[in-house]
Scaffold this motif. Structure first.
Motif, PDB file in Angstrom:
ATOM      1  N   ALA A 379      19.167  25.744 -31.795  1.00 44.70           N
ATOM      2  CA  ALA A 379      17.810  25.404 -32.227  1.00 44.70           C
ATOM      3  C   ALA A 379      17.024  24.753 -31.096  1.00 44.70           C
ATOM      4  O   ALA A 379      15.835  25.044 -30.890  1.00 44.70           O
ATOM      5  CB  ALA A 379      17.862  24.482 -33.448  1.00 44.70           C
ATOM      6  N   VAL A 380      17.664  23.878 -30.339  1.00 43.65           N
ATOM      7  CA  VAL A 380      17.001  23.220 -29.218  1.00 43.65           C
ATOM      8  C   VAL A 380      16.593  24.239 -28.154  1.00 43.65           C
ATOM      9  O   VAL A 380      15.484  24.188 -27.599  1.00 43.65           O
ATOM     10  CB  VAL A 380      17.918  22.138 -28.611  1.00 43.65           C
ATOM     11  CG1 VAL A 380      17.312  21.570 -27.337  1.00 43.65           C
ATOM     12  CG2 VAL A 380      18.163  21.025 -29.619  1.00 43.65           C
ATOM     13  N   ILE A 381      17.470  25.187 -27.869  1.00 45.89           N
ATOM     14  CA  ILE A 381      17.157  26.226 -26.888  1.00 45.89           C
ATOM     15  C   ILE A 381      15.942  27.033 -27.343  1.00 45.89           C
ATOM     16  O   ILE A 381      15.087  27.413 -26.536  1.00 45.89           O
ATOM     17  CB  ILE A 381      18.378  27.140 -26.657  1.00 45.89           C
ATOM     18  CG1 ILE A 381      19.494  26.356 -25.974  1.00 45.89           C
ATOM     19  CG2 ILE A 381      17.997  28.355 -25.821  1.00 45.89           C
ATOM     20  CD1 ILE A 381      20.775  27.141 -25.785  1.00 45.89           C
ATOM     21  N   GLY A 382      15.845  27.311 -28.636  1.00 43.42           N
ATOM     22  CA  GLY A 382      14.688  28.028 -29.156  1.00 43.42           C
ATOM     23  C   GLY A 382      13.385  27.294 -28.883  1.00 43.42           C
ATOM     24  O   GLY A 382      12.377  27.906 -28.498  1.00 43.42           O
ATOM     25  N   LEU A 383      13.381  25.989 -29.040  1.00 42.55           N
ATOM     26  CA  LEU A 383      12.180  25.200 -28.763  1.00 42.55           C
ATOM     27  C   LEU A 383      11.831  25.223 -27.274  1.00 42.55           C
ATOM     28  O   LEU A 383      10.657  25.316 -26.894  1.00 42.55           O
ATOM     29  CB  LEU A 383      12.383  23.763 -29.235  1.00 42.55           C
ATOM     30  CG  LEU A 383      12.517  23.559 -30.748  1.00 42.55           C
ATOM     31  CD1 LEU A 383      12.809  22.095 -31.067  1.00 42.55           C
ATOM     32  CD2 LEU A 383      11.247  24.012 -31.469  1.00 42.55           C
ATOM     33  N   VAL A 384      12.845  25.141 -26.411  1.00 44.28           N
ATOM     34  CA  VAL A 384      12.612  25.212 -24.972  1.00 44.28           C
ATOM     35  C   VAL A 384      12.004  26.557 -24.594  1.00 44.28           C
ATOM     36  O   VAL A 384      11.058  26.636 -23.780  1.00 44.28           O
ATOM     37  CB  VAL A 384      13.934  24.979 -24.212  1.00 44.28           C
ATOM     38  CG1 VAL A 384      13.753  25.245 -22.717  1.00 44.28           C
ATOM     39  CG2 VAL A 384      14.434  23.561 -24.439  1.00 44.28           C
ATOM     40  N   MET A 385      12.497  27.623 -25.172  1.00 47.16           N
ATOM     41  CA  MET A 385      11.943  28.955 -24.912  1.00 47.16           C
ATOM     42  C   MET A 385      10.485  29.037 -25.325  1.00 47.16           C
ATOM     43  O   MET A 385       9.656  29.628 -24.614  1.00 47.16           O
ATOM     44  CB  MET A 385      12.743  30.007 -25.677  1.00 47.16           C
ATOM     45  CG  MET A 385      14.107  30.323 -25.141  1.00 47.16           C
ATOM     46  SD  MET A 385      14.939  31.481 -26.246  1.00 47.16           S
ATOM     47  CE  MET A 385      13.762  32.841 -26.261  1.00 47.16           C
ATOM     48  N   ALA A 386      10.159  28.484 -26.483  1.00 50.77           N
ATOM     49  CA  ALA A 386       8.779  28.542 -26.972  1.00 50.77           C
ATOM     50  C   ALA A 386       7.827  27.888 -25.981  1.00 50.77           C
ATOM     51  O   ALA A 386       6.767  28.446 -25.653  1.00 50.77           O
ATOM     52  CB  ALA A 386       8.685  27.865 -28.340  1.00 50.77           C
ATOM     53  N   VAL A 387       8.188  26.716 -25.477  1.00 52.41           N
ATOM     54  CA  VAL A 387       7.352  26.026 -24.491  1.00 52.41           C
ATOM     55  C   VAL A 387       7.232  26.874 -23.225  1.00 52.41           C
ATOM     56  O   VAL A 387       6.150  27.006 -22.634  1.00 52.41           O
ATOM     57  CB  VAL A 387       7.929  24.640 -24.176  1.00 52.41           C
ATOM     58  CG1 VAL A 387       7.155  23.988 -23.042  1.00 52.41           C
ATOM     59  CG2 VAL A 387       7.904  23.756 -25.414  1.00 52.41           C
ATOM     60  N   GLY A 388       8.341  27.469 -22.794  1.00 49.18           N
ATOM     61  CA  GLY A 388       8.322  28.305 -21.596  1.00 49.18           C
ATOM     62  C   GLY A 388       7.393  29.486 -21.721  1.00 49.18           C
ATOM     63  O   GLY A 388       6.656  29.830 -20.782  1.00 49.18           O
ATOM     64  N   HIS A 389       7.389  30.153 -22.878  1.00 55.61           N
ATOM     65  CA  HIS A 389       6.498  31.301 -23.075  1.00 55.61           C
ATOM     66  C   HIS A 389       5.034  30.880 -23.088  1.00 55.61           C
ATOM     67  O   HIS A 389       4.176  31.583 -22.543  1.00 55.61           O
ATOM     68  CB  HIS A 389       6.845  32.007 -24.388  1.00 55.61           C
ATOM     69  CG  HIS A 389       8.035  32.913 -24.282  1.00 55.61           C
ATOM     70  ND1 HIS A 389       8.084  33.972 -23.391  1.00 55.61           N
ATOM     71  CD2 HIS A 389       9.216  32.933 -24.946  1.00 55.61           C
ATOM     72  CE1 HIS A 389       9.244  34.604 -23.518  1.00 55.61           C
ATOM     73  NE2 HIS A 389       9.949  33.993 -24.442  1.00 55.61           N
ATOM     74  N   LEU A 390       4.739  29.759 -23.696  1.00 57.57           N
ATOM     75  CA  LEU A 390       3.348  29.300 -23.743  1.00 57.57           C
ATOM     76  C   LEU A 390       2.833  28.963 -22.344  1.00 57.57           C
ATOM     77  O   LEU A 390       1.669  29.246 -22.012  1.00 57.57           O
ATOM     78  CB  LEU A 390       3.229  28.077 -24.653  1.00 57.57           C
ATOM     79  CG  LEU A 390       3.452  28.330 -26.146  1.00 57.57           C
ATOM     80  CD1 LEU A 390       3.413  27.014 -26.920  1.00 57.57           C
ATOM     81  CD2 LEU A 390       2.412  29.296 -26.699  1.00 57.57           C
ATOM     82  N   LEU A 391       3.681  28.384 -21.509  1.00 59.50           N
ATOM     83  CA  LEU A 391       3.252  27.983 -20.171  1.00 59.50           C
ATOM     84  C   LEU A 391       3.175  29.168 -19.201  1.00 59.50           C
ATOM     85  O   LEU A 391       2.319  29.192 -18.312  1.00 59.50           O
ATOM     86  CB  LEU A 391       4.205  26.913 -19.617  1.00 59.50           C
ATOM     87  CG  LEU A 391       4.215  25.562 -20.343  1.00 59.50           C
ATOM     88  CD1 LEU A 391       5.245  24.626 -19.721  1.00 59.50           C
ATOM     89  CD2 LEU A 391       2.832  24.928 -20.316  1.00 59.50           C
ATOM     90  N   SER A 392       4.067  30.138 -19.338  1.00 57.17           N
ATOM     91  CA  SER A 392       4.138  31.237 -18.372  1.00 57.17           C
ATOM     92  C   SER A 392       3.365  32.473 -18.807  1.00 57.17           C
ATOM     93  O   SER A 392       3.180  33.391 -18.002  1.00 57.17           O
ATOM     94  CB  SER A 392       5.605  31.630 -18.137  1.00 57.17           C
ATOM     95  OG  SER A 392       6.202  32.094 -19.344  1.00 57.17           O
TER      96      SER A 392
END
Length: 435
Positions: A379-392
């Protein structure tokens, strides 16, 4: 009724014949894809391996796949799409049977390694051929249809494999090898080579070498890295989920029925996803998909009954449905034509690295920190991915616009102070994809 016919025509009409031959081969191949679904259960229950040993074998599959996608991507660009596909499918069928007859840990590991190499060598060639034959305006539909076929076959295979395993696990390997051979025959008889010679770059544009192009393409590599994180989470449904369900006292047939819900939901709803996400920011769609997938896998920490496991599968499947077509079209738009196979290979490499690491890391985390820690970590990895997609996301869209405008890969040009154009809204904005 007229509305249904119109929707069906809009969804399936106008696609080239070669696409439908590839689609048919995909469906047949996935209908027999029994082995990977039940490999973890087969290794722990039939062969008596520990969870760590089973994870190691699955990891070797991933290592072979990493080599296969790298080699397959290069062969796709240099040798051709069709011969690469044929060689990979024939080799995969042979190694599937060899793995079924292997008994010792070293033999099973070697068989998994070579099977992963051949099976995943086909992926860059298949992806490049799809992009070759389908016009850009139709790729969202085409990738959604192909993904639909993958999961229709997967749903049927998961249920049938649960019952076939009761008759003997060797049957799973035989059926899987047979469908792989049938796919090779379809490609041999019906599919022609689609590789074309790329024209020279326009004056004033200096293309760089293939390897340097990919290694310096930070926008694409960040996209691949985010996919790697997602694959590490997603592939736990093959490695650790069946073991967790077994610990809850559930049978292999129950696991087959539960995991089949993934394919059933995709078959029922995937063809409606393109319209749902059309016109929306791809970065937002990918971020939402990451959150939903993380929540689904995270809830597995609390599951103890078949219905609860089924609920978690349905949740993360929704995230998968949103993620796949967006990924597929982005790969196509971020891949220069002359390096399409190698770009596809690098993206597939992220899946193979995850295939090697996910079962090993999952097994270690589960044994050292416990089952709940494994799934909450997802679940934590999913949140990290979401932030990464929004920024990149904005940088990806600018790169896609630049490639459409120039028609070549990342290039070396004089620096300019002029602002880069904003990415226009694509006609159909939004992919192995379940593997």
């Amino acid at each position: 009724m007229r509305a249904i016919r119109g929707w069906f025509r809009d969804t399936t009409g106008g696609l080239p014949r070669t696409f439908w031959y590839l689609w048919t081969g995909t469906l047949i191949n996935r209908l027999g894809s029994f082995v990977l679904v039940f490999l973890a259960i087969y290794l722990t229950q039939e062969r008596g391996f520990s969870a760590y040993q089973a994870g190691l074998v699955l990891g070797l599959w991933g290592v072979g796949g990493a080599v296969g996608t790298t080699v397959g991507g290069t062969l796709t660009d240099r040798w051709g799409r069709r011969p690469t596909l044929l060689t990979a499918h024939l080799g995969g069928a042979v190694m599937m049977l060899a793995l079924g007859f292997a008994h010792e840990l070293w033999a099973v590991g070697l068989g998994a390694l070579l099977l992963g190499l051949f099976a995943e060598a086909a992926r860059p060639a298949f992806g490049a051929m799809m992009v070759d034959v389908v016009p850009e305006r139709d790729r969202l539909r085409a990738f959604s249809l192909n993904y639909w076929a993958i999961n229709l076959g997967f749903a049927c295979a998961a249920v049938l494999a649960g019952f076939a395993a009761q008759a003997g696990y060797l049957l799973l390997f035989v059926v899987n090898a047979s469908t792989t051979l049938v796919t090779a025959v379809i490609i041999f008889v019906k599919v022609k080579e689609t590789r074309t010679i790329t024209v020279s770059a326009p004056t004033g544009v200096v293309p760089v070498g293939a390897l340097r192009t990919i290694l310096t393409d930070r926008v694409y590599l960040l996209f691949v890295a985010l996919n790697l994180l997602g694959a590490l989470v997603f592939l736990q449904h093959i490695s650790m989920l069946p073991i967790a369900m077994s610990d809850s006292g559930l049978s292999p047939a129950t696991y087959g029925s539960v995991i089949a819900l993934n394919g059933v939901l995709i078959v029922a709803g995937q063809l409606f996803v393109p319209r749902l996400i059309r016109g929306r920011s791809r970065s937002h769609v990918l971020a939402l998909a990451a959150v939903v997938m993380g929540v689904g896998f995270g809830l597995t920490a609390f599951a103890d009954a078949a219905w609860f496991y089924g609920l978690t599968v349905l949740i993360w499947t929704i995230g998968e449905m949103l993620n796949s077509p967006s990924n597929a079209t982005l790969i196509a738009e971020l891949s220069p034509g002359e390096l399409r196979g190698r770009y596809q290979g690098v993206f597939s490499l992220s899946w193979q690295l995850a295939g090697a690491a996910a079962p090993i890391l999952g097994g270690l985390v589960r044994e050292q920190a416990g089952n709940a820690t494994l799934w909450l970590g997802c679940a934590v990895i999913g949140l990290v991915m979401a932030v990464g997609h929004l920024l990149s996301g904005p940088a990806r869209e600018r790169r896609a616009v630049a490639l459409r405008t120039v028609g070549v890969g990342p290039v070396v040009t004089p620096q300019s102070t002029a602002p880069q154009p904003a990415a226009p809204q694509a006609a159909e904005p939004v992919a192995t994809t379940r593997q």
